[in-house]
Design an enzyme around this catalytic site. Structure first.
Site, PDB file in Angstrom:
ATOM      1  N   HIS A   1       0.724  -1.144   0.272  1.00  0.00           N
ATOM      2  CA  HIS A   1       0.029  -0.028   0.086  1.00  0.00           C
ATOM      3  C   HIS A   1       0.840   1.453  -0.085  1.00  0.00           C
ATOM      4  O   HIS A   1       1.869   1.179   0.712  1.00  0.00           O
ATOM      5  CB  HIS A   1      -0.741   0.025   1.210  1.00  0.00           C
ATOM      6  CG  HIS A   1      -1.719   1.441   1.411  1.00  0.00           C
ATOM      7  ND1 HIS A   1      -2.601   1.555   0.590  1.00  0.00           N
ATOM      8  CD2 HIS A   1      -1.504   2.267   2.370  1.00  0.00           C
ATOM      9  CE1 HIS A   1      -3.171   2.709   0.975  1.00  0.00           C
ATOM     10  NE2 HIS A   1      -2.660   3.145   1.934  1.00  0.00           N
ATOM     11  N   ASN A   2       0.555   2.321  -0.898  1.00  0.00           N
ATOM     12  CA  ASN A   2       1.364   3.345  -0.942  1.00  0.00           C
ATOM     13  C   ASN A   2       2.809   3.272  -1.185  1.00  0.00           C
ATOM     14  O   ASN A   2       3.495   3.805   0.114  1.00  0.00           O
ATOM     15  CB  ASN A   2       1.131   4.361   0.380  1.00  0.00           C
ATOM     16  CG  ASN A   2      -0.333   5.149   0.242  1.00  0.00           C
ATOM     17  OD1 ASN A   2      -0.956   4.982  -0.589  1.00  0.00           O
ATOM     18  ND2 ASN A   2      -0.745   5.721   1.301  1.00  0.00           N
TER      19      ASN A   2
ATOM     20  N   GLU B   1       1.494   0.127  -5.489  1.00  0.00           N
ATOM     21  CA  GLU B   1       0.724   1.104  -6.004  1.00  0.00           C
ATOM     22  C   GLU B   1       1.486   2.373  -6.271  1.00  0.00           C
ATOM     23  O   GLU B   1       2.380   2.793  -5.596  1.00  0.00           O
ATOM     24  CB  GLU B   1       0.088   1.423  -4.197  1.00  0.00           C
ATOM     25  CG  GLU B   1      -1.182   2.403  -4.701  1.00  0.00           C
ATOM     26  CD  GLU B   1      -1.978   2.811  -3.568  1.00  0.00           C
ATOM     27  OE1 GLU B   1      -3.319   3.096  -3.639  1.00  0.00           O
ATOM     28  OE2 GLU B   1      -1.575   2.422  -2.368  1.00  0.00           O
TER      29      GLU B   1
ATOM     30  N   ASP C   1       0.355   6.438  -6.822  1.00  0.00           N
ATOM     31  CA  ASP C   1      -0.678   7.538  -6.508  1.00  0.00           C
ATOM     32  C   ASP C   1      -0.169   8.664  -7.572  1.00  0.00           C
ATOM     33  O   ASP C   1       0.927   9.173  -7.215  1.00  0.00           O
ATOM     34  CB  ASP C   1      -0.431   8.069  -5.109  1.00  0.00           C
ATOM     35  CG  ASP C   1      -1.330   7.274  -4.296  1.00  0.00           C
ATOM     36  OD1 ASP C   1      -1.680   5.849  -4.737  1.00  0.00           O
ATOM     37  OD2 ASP C   1      -1.523   7.482  -3.094  1.00  0.00           O
TER      38      ASP C   1
ATOM     39  N   HIS D   1       1.620  11.311  -1.686  1.00  0.00           N
ATOM     40  CA  HIS D   1       0.474  10.966  -1.120  1.00  0.00           C
ATOM     41  C   HIS D   1      -0.561  12.442  -1.246  1.00  0.00           C
ATOM     42  O   HIS D   1      -0.018  13.366  -0.423  1.00  0.00           O
ATOM     43  CB  HIS D   1       0.778  10.591   0.293  1.00  0.00           C
ATOM     44  CG  HIS D   1      -0.730  10.010   0.991  1.00  0.00           C
ATOM     45  ND1 HIS D   1      -0.793  10.093   2.243  1.00  0.00           N
ATOM     46  CD2 HIS D   1      -1.723   9.255   0.399  1.00  0.00           C
ATOM     47  CE1 HIS D   1      -2.107   9.463   2.480  1.00  0.00           C
ATOM     48  NE2 HIS D   1      -2.793   8.969   1.408  1.00  0.00           N
TER      49      HIS D   1
ATOM     50  N   GLU E   1      -3.396   4.842  -8.950  1.00  0.00           N
ATOM     51  CA  GLU E   1      -4.382   5.619  -8.327  1.00  0.00           C
ATOM     52  C   GLU E   1      -4.327   7.025  -9.072  1.00  0.00           C
ATOM     53  O   GLU E   1      -3.406   7.461  -8.919  1.00  0.00           O
ATOM     54  CB  GLU E   1      -4.264   5.930  -6.891  1.00  0.00           C
ATOM     55  CG  GLU E   1      -5.527   6.621  -6.165  1.00  0.00           C
ATOM     56  CD  GLU E   1      -5.096   6.914  -4.727  1.00  0.00           C
ATOM     57  OE1 GLU E   1      -5.308   7.903  -4.148  1.00  0.00           O
ATOM     58  OE2 GLU E   1      -5.007   5.888  -3.981  1.00  0.00           O
TER      59      GLU E   1
END
Length: 778
Positions: free
Chosen positions: A344-345, A374, A376, A389, A423
């Site tokens: 995640h992230n 991931e 973003d 983020h 994302e």
């Protein structure tokens, strides 16, 4: 345990006589009583004392440490004589033990500008003079520049040789190195003789607080010269007594009988009692030839106590089934049939609010077997998308740099497919830039079209997708808007619960999907999971749903079996709640119980959650793919993790002893651990349990328990077993010492050693637990 000499044994009538004594297998002290530089003996045992690169590292080098565009500081780095650690100069003096790093904690050594730090800040130094030392866990990379290319190569080659030799060392050799390092430190005047004061110092160093009267009596029993000094063979005798393993000797004598050596048939009997599958006399003979150190015994197919200890401390004698350390599972089933190691992230190295974003975080995730990372993606300056983020103070990195990192590092550890979970918050123009970078940088590795049928009934297998990269993102629906661009009516749920303060224009742009980027989404089309259908529906294998941990838990509670059936056909990704600002993790076990494949965790945050993740993906060659149990793969399965049925398995673990546990406070010589052992069961809710032993006061060197812990299991195929050692404290929470986690189905029965790991997952060798394991299935 570094046992002494092989004594004369009562021999069998048919055997020729054996010599009364054979040289000690692992010499603790040289024949002359010890050199002035005993540490060099460690390198000699490694066969590296004459290596030119290692010799140059022993002399030391002044290397330039690079931390920013303006922070370049020259520091002295020197290999220590143990061959296992490197001393370095600090600008601000600290305790001596903090001036070293250990070879076993190195993840990789890279040449040239192959780190984010050197690519950004190393421009003043030619790549040929640069190297990066990357560490396991959260420790930052060490970016260095040497005075010459040859000096840089010397460190690159030398560290590679030391790491290779360390990996090849047996547990016995690691213990030999370990004790010699402490001997060298305890010998305060470096005269190769040990006074009682130095012996007491040694005992505290190795984590044992021995009664003064008992320690002195042991000291005097070994002081044959009666001069209040131990030297040469006297030190060897003291260490041999200190390192005795009575529990192993008792087991050995139980099977060897009066002659105190194991014949091949006797060893076979022990292996059968251990529960080893399909063992034969030929296998027992092979073990003797592999692990017996005494050549005469080996020639007569006999195993001494030394050889028996070598075997039990080897990977073949460990709790983890060695057959499961390589890829052994069927890799030809559809992707939804596997647990897939997921991050995640991934770009973050610390908190979700102000932490550093770095391509190195991707390198570290891949080094831990991660297969789903991931990205973003946000609008960046100069037409270049960035990754960070959003709406926080985390730093920013370029999208194209992350894609290059994927190209360079994704398949270093595992050949099986990598999923890039996008994302996407970019507008149409920068989405097109993202698509161009993905195509040009990844080339043929990128999946841009279906392998077979355009509307597949099931996803391809990991084997079919070896070496390939999949893009997970939004896919254009069939209907088009007036300008030919598509506005998605389904915003992907994983978009981290964006702040209400986000401008409406940004939200509108984030919903737009570029045809160029949409074309790259082939097998992982992001779709919101609105409801679960209780009855079978036509599978849509290319759709992937993303749920936060709260929504996933709600589905598990309210629609357990329906969720399991859904996950038998389609991929589901679960991610942490946005409220976890400090990058804390949830327990992944709950999600695995319901068949969720992409259970995403913050890889940068150590803790029991990441221990479970490492334990789940420890087996099958650490390739990042684990075949789910049959009850989670069948489309018509009746399995519900909330109602797993009656107990089917009993797990009994007898915790016997521990060996050479690490000191937690090395700066306080009198600080000795009071260890206890806890065994944790992680599985379906009805199976989750934890039981622990009593604590042993002031002994981290060779504590003994002999306590039995038993567990009843309803869904053993999902169980992870976590062995934890803690330092007991009456007034505050216990301190973590070490742990090891593995699947129950990979747990070997019988007498086994557990090789402990640190909080960051690094080896704590020679620290081990010794246990007896029994698994009864009914």
């Amino acid at each position: 345990m570094l046992c002494g000499r092989w004594r004369s044994c009562r021999r069998r009538p048919e055997e020729p006589p054996l010599p009364a004594q054979v040289a000690t297998p692992v010499a603790l002290v040289p024949p002359d009583g010890g050199s002035r530089r005993p540490g060099l003996r460690a390198l000699k045992k490694m066969g590296l004392t004459e290596d030119e690169d290692v010799r140059a590292m022993l002399r030391g080098s002044r290397l330039c440490k690079i931390r920013s565009r303006t922070w370049h500081k020259e520091r002295l780095y020197r290999l220590q004589e143990d061959g296992l650690s490197v001393w370095f100069q600090r600008r601000i003096p600290r305790a001596p033990s903090q001036h070293i790093f250990f070879v076993q904690h190195i993840e990789a050594v890279r040449e040239g500008h192959q780190s984010e730090g050197l690519r950004r800040f190393g421009g003043a130094f030619p790549p040929a003079r640069c190297l990066t030392i990357a560490f396991k866990g959260r420790r930052k990379n060490l970016d260095l520049a040497a005075a010459t290319a040859e000096e840089a190569q010397c460190w690159v080659r030398g560290l590679a040789k030391l790491r290779a030799r360390l990996d090849a060392m047996s547990q016995r050799e690691r213990l030999d190195h370990w004790i010699h390092a402490y001997l060298h430190r305890a010998d305060s005047d470096q005269d190769s003789k040990m006074s009682f004061k130095e012996i007491k110092n040694l005992l505290r160093m190795v984590n044992v607080d021995m009664n003064d009267m008992y320690a002195y009596r042991l000291f005097k029993e070994c002081d044959h010269s009666n001069n209040e000094r131990l030297e040469g063979a006297e030190i060897e005798e003291f260490l041999r007594r200190l390192l005795k393993r009575p529990e192993l000797e008792e087991i050995f004598h139980r099977y060897s009988g009066e002659d105190r050596v194991l014949s091949a048939p006797e060893l076979l009997e022990f292996l059968e009692d251990q529960g080893e599958d399909g063992v034969t006399l030929a296998h027992a003979q092979k073990l003797i030839h592999t692990y017996e150190l005494n050549e005469t015994a080996k020639q007569h197919e006999l195993m001494t106590l030394d050889g028996f200890m070598m075997y039990l401390l080897s990977p073949e004698g460990a709790a983890l089934d060695p057959a499961h350390t390589c890829v052994f599972q069927d890799m030809d089933q559809p992707l939804p049939h596997y647990f897939i190691s997921s991050s995640h992230n991934t770009y973050l190295t610390d908190s979700q609010i102000g932490g550093l974003s770095s391509t190195e975080a991707y390198v570290r995730a891949f080094a831990q077997g991660c297969r789903c990372v991931e990205l973003d993606c946000w609008e960046g300056p100069g037409g270049e998308p960035i990754i960070y983020h959003g709406h926080t103070l985390t730093s920013k990195i370029l999208f194209r740099d992350v894609v290059q990192t994927v190209r360079d590092h994704a398949f270093t550890l595992s050949p099986y497919p990598v999923i890039l979970s996008l994302e996407n918050h970019c507008g149409l123009e920068q989405q097109a830039v993202m698509a161009r970078h993905l195509r040009t940088i990844l080339g043929d590795a990128l999946v841009t079209e279906a392998l077979g049928a355009q509307t597949p009934e099931e996803l391809p297998s990991p084997e079919q997708l070896k070496g390939r990269v999949l893009v997970k993102g939004k896919k254009l629906p069939a209907a088009r808007s007036e300008d030919g661009r598509i506005l998605s009516d389904q915003e992907e749920e994983e978009e981290e619960e964006e702040e209400e303060a986000e401008a409406a224009e940004q939200r509108r742009r984030a919903k737009q999907i570029s045809p160029e980027l949409s074309a790259l989404v082939v097998y992982c089309c992001a779709t919101r999971l609105r409801t679960l259908h209780p009855n079978p529906v036509p599978p849509q294998p290319c759709q992937v749903s993303s749920l936060n941990e709260r929504k996933a838990k709600k589905l598990i509670r309210e629609a357990g079996n329906s969720f399991v059936r859904h996950n038998a056909r389609q991929l589901t990704r679960v991610y942490p709640l946005g409220l976890r600002m400090n990058s804390a993790n949830y327990s992944p076990q709950e999600m695995w119980n319901s068949g969720c494949q992409l259970v995403a965790l913050n890889f940068q945050t150590p803790g029991y959650e990441m221990d479970l993740n490492a334990g789940r993906f420890l087996v099958n060659g650490q390739c990042g793919y684990i075949l789910k149990p049959a009850c989670l793969r069948q489309p018509d399965t009746t399995f519900d993790p909330e109602c797993p049925g009656p107990p089917r398995t009993t797990l009994t673990i007898q915790v016997l002893t521990a060996q050479q546990l690490p000191k937690l406070n090395t700066e306080k010589p009198n600080s000795i651990v009071d260890p206890l052992v806890r065994v944790e069961i992680h599985g379906v809710p009805a199976d989750c349990a934890r039981k622990e032993t009593n604590y042993v006061l002031n002994n981290g060197f060779n504590p003994r328990w002999g306590q039995t812990l038993q567990f009843q299991l309803r869904a053993p195929e999902l169980v992870l077993v976590r062995f934890v050692v803690e330092d007991y404290d009456t007034t505050s929470p216990n301190d973590f010492v070490g742990q090891f986690t593995l699947p129950l189905n990979s747990l070997k029965q019988g007498y086994r050693h557990i090789h402990l790991l640190s909080k960051d997952g690094a080896s704590l060798s020679p620290a081990t637990l010794f246990v007896h394991i029994r698994v009864q299935r009914f």
